[in-house]
Scaffold this active site. Structure first.
Site, PDB file in Angstrom:
ATOM      1  N   ARG A   1     -11.636  17.326  17.618  1.00 32.28           N
ATOM      2  CA  ARG A   1     -11.107  16.820  16.355  1.00 32.28           C
ATOM      3  C   ARG A   1      -9.886  17.642  15.944  1.00 32.28           C
ATOM      4  O   ARG A   1      -9.622  18.699  16.522  1.00 32.28           O
ATOM      5  CB  ARG A   1     -12.177  16.887  15.260  1.00 32.28           C
TER       6      ARG A   1
ATOM      7  N   ASN B   1     -11.299  21.736   4.050  1.00 35.57           N
ATOM      8  CA  ASN B   1     -11.289  21.091   5.351  1.00 35.57           C
ATOM      9  C   ASN B   1     -10.512  19.790   5.196  1.00 35.57           C
ATOM     10  O   ASN B   1     -11.027  18.805   4.679  1.00 35.57           O
ATOM     11  CB  ASN B   1     -12.737  20.841   5.813  1.00 35.57           C
TER      12      ASN B   1
ATOM     13  N   LYS C   1       0.865  -1.193   0.000  1.00 35.93           N
ATOM     14  CA  LYS C   1       0.000   0.000   0.000  1.00 35.93           C
ATOM     15  C   LYS C   1       0.894   1.234   0.000  1.00 35.93           C
ATOM     16  O   LYS C   1       1.780   1.380   0.841  1.00 35.93           O
ATOM     17  CB  LYS C   1      -0.893  -0.021   1.237  1.00 35.93           C
TER      18      LYS C   1
ATOM     19  N   THR D   1      -2.410  -5.912   0.613  1.00 32.70           N
ATOM     20  CA  THR D   1      -1.929  -4.526   0.766  1.00 32.70           C
ATOM     21  C   THR D   1      -2.723  -3.837   1.863  1.00 32.70           C
ATOM     22  O   THR D   1      -2.204  -2.978   2.578  1.00 32.70           O
ATOM     23  CB  THR D   1      -2.035  -3.718  -0.543  1.00 32.70           C
ATOM     24  N   ASP D   2      -3.992  -4.239   1.999  1.00 30.29           N
ATOM     25  CA  ASP D   2      -4.815  -3.652   3.059  1.00 30.29           C
ATOM     26  C   ASP D   2      -4.208  -3.931   4.430  1.00 30.29           C
ATOM     27  O   ASP D   2      -4.236  -3.080   5.325  1.00 30.29           O
ATOM     28  CB  ASP D   2      -6.237  -4.219   2.972  1.00 30.29           C
TER      29      ASP D   2
ATOM     30  N   HIS E   1      -9.532  16.694   6.151  1.00 28.35           N
ATOM     31  CA  HIS E   1     -10.061  15.792   7.179  1.00 28.35           C
ATOM     32  C   HIS E   1      -8.985  14.850   7.723  1.00 28.35           C
ATOM     33  O   HIS E   1      -8.213  14.267   6.973  1.00 28.35           O
ATOM     34  CB  HIS E   1     -11.200  14.953   6.604  1.00 28.35           C
TER      35      HIS E   1
HETATM   36  O1  LIG Z   1     -16.184  22.703  10.043  1.00 27.24           O
HETATM   37  C1  LIG Z   1     -16.965  22.002   9.372  1.00 27.24           C
HETATM   38  N1  LIG Z   1     -17.939  22.597   8.653  1.00 27.24           N
HETATM   39  C2  LIG Z   1     -18.837  21.881   7.897  1.00 27.24           C
HETATM   40  O2  LIG Z   1     -19.758  22.469   7.243  1.00 27.24           O
HETATM   41  C3  LIG Z   1     -18.714  20.489   7.909  1.00 27.24           C
HETATM   42  N2  LIG Z   1     -19.406  19.482   7.301  1.00 27.24           N
HETATM   43  C4  LIG Z   1     -18.820  18.312   7.656  1.00 27.24           C
HETATM   44  O3  LIG Z   1     -19.189  17.171   7.264  1.00 27.24           O
HETATM   45  N3  LIG Z   1     -17.767  18.538   8.489  1.00 27.24           N
HETATM   46  C5  LIG Z   1     -17.689  19.889   8.672  1.00 27.24           C
HETATM   47  N4  LIG Z   1     -16.819  20.654   9.388  1.00 27.24           N
END
Ligand SMILES: O=c1[nH]c(=O)c2[nH]c(=O)[nH]c2[nH]1
Length: 303
Positions: free
Chosen positions: A176, A250, A12, A57-58, A252
């Site tokens: 988070r 964003n 991976k 690979t996972d 993630h």
């Molecule tokens: O700060 C965020 N704003 C959003 O509008 C949003 N939508 C989401 O799924 N996560 C987040 N996080």
């Protein structure tokens, strides 16, 4: 026609591992991109399709994240050595492991209240400074900005209380990681040769500083709220600017589910995240000085 299988390897690639360790309010971040390539007795999987020698690979991906949790990440080298040794010594069919690690360096955001600096980081490596000048023989319009200013808060971010419909699966987040790569433009109110021009370099440095401080100091309930605070902070401190527009991906970071390996992975300490690249939320907005007109085009900052 007889053929012979030549060099081959598999694994991976680009496992984006982020590990946050907490030392009270001071957090430490390790941000790695780990790629695994294994080789050994792999003739049969190619010739006959037998997977009897194939560690998926996972599994190599899971091992990377589980090792980050269980054994920590002292250095990229130590981590890579540990992984490579594991694959070669634990699997009879694997005779060679190549582990490549890229490490992304972060530095702490300096904020006036030093106590708050422990969880806010800006990625090393410079952002790109930008400007756009428009002149019609009478009036000037200067819109400056930056892109690729990558920042991360390892705490003081939540996202909850949002609309839930039949397609909503997102779990509410109370603690988070909030990370983004700031793309921003700001419009100067300097329009004519009859007015003194701002000190462009100083203005840029100060705006950048305010953006970082606002990001670091905001307890964020959403990236939208952080966006507004960053813009408002610039307008509050920089009289030469009337309008700020941002495009904030964003970026993630998801806590990895390590329960199948008997490892608890929560935000308390030593949490291991996967930094996902796509898809990403994209939060965009303009913050304006009251009474001023919005003139930065909506799509100027979008990717
Ligand atoms: O700060 C965020 N704003 C959003 O509008 C949003 N939508 C989401 O799924 N996560 C987040 N996080």
């Amino acid at each position: 026609m007889p053929t012979i299988l030549g060099q081959n390897q598999y694994g991976k690639a680009e496992n984006r591992v982020v590990k946050i360790t907490r030392d009270g309010a001071t957090h430490h971040i390790k941000d790695l991109n780990v790629s695994i390539a294994l080789s050994g007795d792999m003739e049969e999987v190619h010739y006959s399709g037998s997977n009897a020698n194939v560690l998926p690979t996972d599994t190599t991906k899971n091992t990377v994240f589980a090792f980050a949790k269980e054994h920590g990440v002292e250095s990229a080298e130590q981590f890579g050595i540990h992984l490579a040794r594991h694959f070669v010594t634990s699997q009879d069919a694997i005779h060679r492991a190549r582990v490549r690690v890229e490490e992304y360096a972060w530095e702490r955001i300096a904020v006036p209240d030093a106590g708050r600096a422990g969880h806010s980081f800006v990625r090393k490596g410079q952002e790109t400074r930008l400007t756009q000048i428009t002149y019609d023989g009478e009036r000037w319009e200067v819109v400056s900005g930056l892109k690729d200013l990558t920042v991360l808060n390892s705490t003081d971010s939540e996202f909850r209380g949002y609309v839930k419909d039949r397609y909503t699966t997102l779990e509410e987040a109370y603690d988070r990681i909030l990370a983004t790569s700031v793309s921003g433009r700001w419009r100067f109110n300097w329009t004519g040769d009859d007015q003194p021009a701002p000190d462009w370099d100083d203005s840029y440095e100060q705006v950048r500083r305010h953006l970082l401080e606002a990001f670091a100091e905001t307890y964020s309930r959403s990236l939208q709220q952080t966006l507004h605070r960053m813009g408002a902070r610039v307008l509050d401190h920089r009289g030469e600017i009337d309008e700020v527009r941002f495009s904030l991906p964003n970026s993630h970071h998801f806590l990895v589910d390590l329960e199948p390996f008997g490892l608890e992975n929560d935000t308390a300490d030593g949490a291991v995240y996967v930094a996902a690249d796509r898809p990403y939320g994209l939060i965009e907005g303009t913050v304006l000085r009251e009474g001023c007109e919005a003139r930065i085009p909506v799509d100027l900052t979008s990717p």
